[in-house]
Design a protein around this motif. Structure first.
Motif, PDB file in Angstrom:
ATOM      1  N   HIS A 176       6.374  25.783  50.241  1.00 45.10           N
ATOM      2  CA  HIS A 176       6.085  24.392  50.613  1.00 45.10           C
ATOM      3  C   HIS A 176       5.910  23.524  49.378  1.00 45.10           C
ATOM      4  O   HIS A 176       6.431  22.395  49.306  1.00 45.10           O
ATOM      5  N   LYS A 180       8.229  20.267  48.133  1.00 49.34           N
ATOM      6  CA  LYS A 180       7.646  18.939  47.909  1.00 49.34           C
ATOM      7  C   LYS A 180       7.749  18.504  46.454  1.00 49.34           C
ATOM      8  O   LYS A 180       8.175  17.382  46.162  1.00 49.34           O
ATOM      9  N   ASP A 181       7.356  19.380  45.538  1.00 45.33           N
ATOM     10  CA  ASP A 181       7.263  18.987  44.130  1.00 45.33           C
ATOM     11  C   ASP A 181       8.610  19.035  43.417  1.00 45.33           C
ATOM     12  O   ASP A 181       8.951  18.124  42.652  1.00 45.33           O
ATOM     13  N   LEU A 185      10.632  16.505  48.774  1.00 48.10           N
ATOM     14  CA  LEU A 185      10.605  16.341  50.224  1.00 48.10           C
ATOM     15  C   LEU A 185       9.178  16.026  50.692  1.00 48.10           C
ATOM     16  O   LEU A 185       8.499  16.876  51.256  1.00 48.10           O
ATOM     17  N   ARG A 186       8.755  14.819  50.468  1.00 48.79           N
ATOM     18  CA  ARG A 186       7.429  14.383  50.915  1.00 48.79           C
ATOM     19  C   ARG A 186       7.509  13.508  52.162  1.00 48.79           C
ATOM     20  O   ARG A 186       6.501  13.260  52.819  1.00 48.79           O
ATOM     21  N   ARG A 187       8.698  13.048  52.472  1.00 49.85           N
ATOM     22  CA  ARG A 187       8.942  12.347  53.725  1.00 49.85           C
ATOM     23  C   ARG A 187      10.433  12.403  54.017  1.00 49.85           C
ATOM     24  O   ARG A 187      11.247  12.555  53.096  1.00 49.85           O
TER      25      ARG A 187
END
Length: 216
Positions: A176, A180-181, A185-187
């Protein structure tokens, strides 16, 4: 969907399965606010992904050099044990890559139905990690009269069960964090459940390619 610490966020519940090297085996986005009803669907997705991985690794058996490199990367034995003359590297490699050995899930997936569902052997937390570590240790197999829930709780208290569940966080949460980092992929950029799933899987594919590049 509910978030840690309380409250809700308008978003999809993304389900994914990670191997113990953080390879994403598959996933999807759904609108279920909990995880318990997704456990069996996710197990099926993980099984399909694991079968693809197993087929790829099976080709290593014909290439001794490739087999040795892959075995050395995946084997959890100390360095000296990996190369011990009595250690069967081919059998070890097959055991690690031939399919799902143990499916480990957090407490959000815990239910009697999920523990008894068809599929791979599974271990599902029945409480928070800090509470699991405070339990009295257990040894050996569960009692013959134990229910599925009781047998699972017993396994969680054994050294083997504790070690297996301890690996869940770095494997799954590590994936995960990478999405994200490293993947940003944060939205989601797209609307709709189908499009969100496609974007989620594309991010997972990119993450798998980064992992492949790092170990090649």
């Amino acid at each position: 969907m509910p978030v840690r610490g309380g409250g809700f966020i308008q978003g999809y519940n993304c389900q994914d399965a990670a191997a113990d090297d953080r390879l994403m085996l598959g996933g999807y986005a759904c609108q279920d606010t909990g995880d318990a009803l997704q456990a069996q669907r996710l197990a099926a997705v993980a099984g399909k992904g694991a079968a693809v991985v197993a087929a790829g690794h099976a080709g290593h058996a014909a290439d001794p050099a490739m087999l040795a490199r892959c075995h050395d990367r995946l084997c959890t034995l100390p360095g000296r044990g990996k190369h011990d003359p009595g250690h069967d590297a081919a059998a070890c490699h097959h055991a690690m890559t031939g399919g799902i050995g143990l499916l480990v899930q957090d407490a959000g997936y815990h239910s009697e139905a999920n523990l008894t569902a068809p599929g791979p052997d599974r271990l599902i937390a029945d409480g928070k990690t800090r509470d699991l570590t405070r339990r009295e240790p257990a040894e050996g197999p569960p009692p013959a009269t134990a229910t599925a829930t009781e047998a699972n709780a017993h396994r969680l208290a054994t050294p083997e069960g504790r070690a297996a569940y301890k690996r869940r966080a770095p494997d799954v949460e590590g994936l995960h964090a990478s999405l994200k980092d490293q993947g940003g992929l944060r939205r989601f950029s797209l609307r709709g459940l189908h499009n969100a799933t496609s974007e989620f899987l594309f991010a997972g594919l990119a993450g798998n390619l980064r992992l492949l590049a790092a170990i090649s």
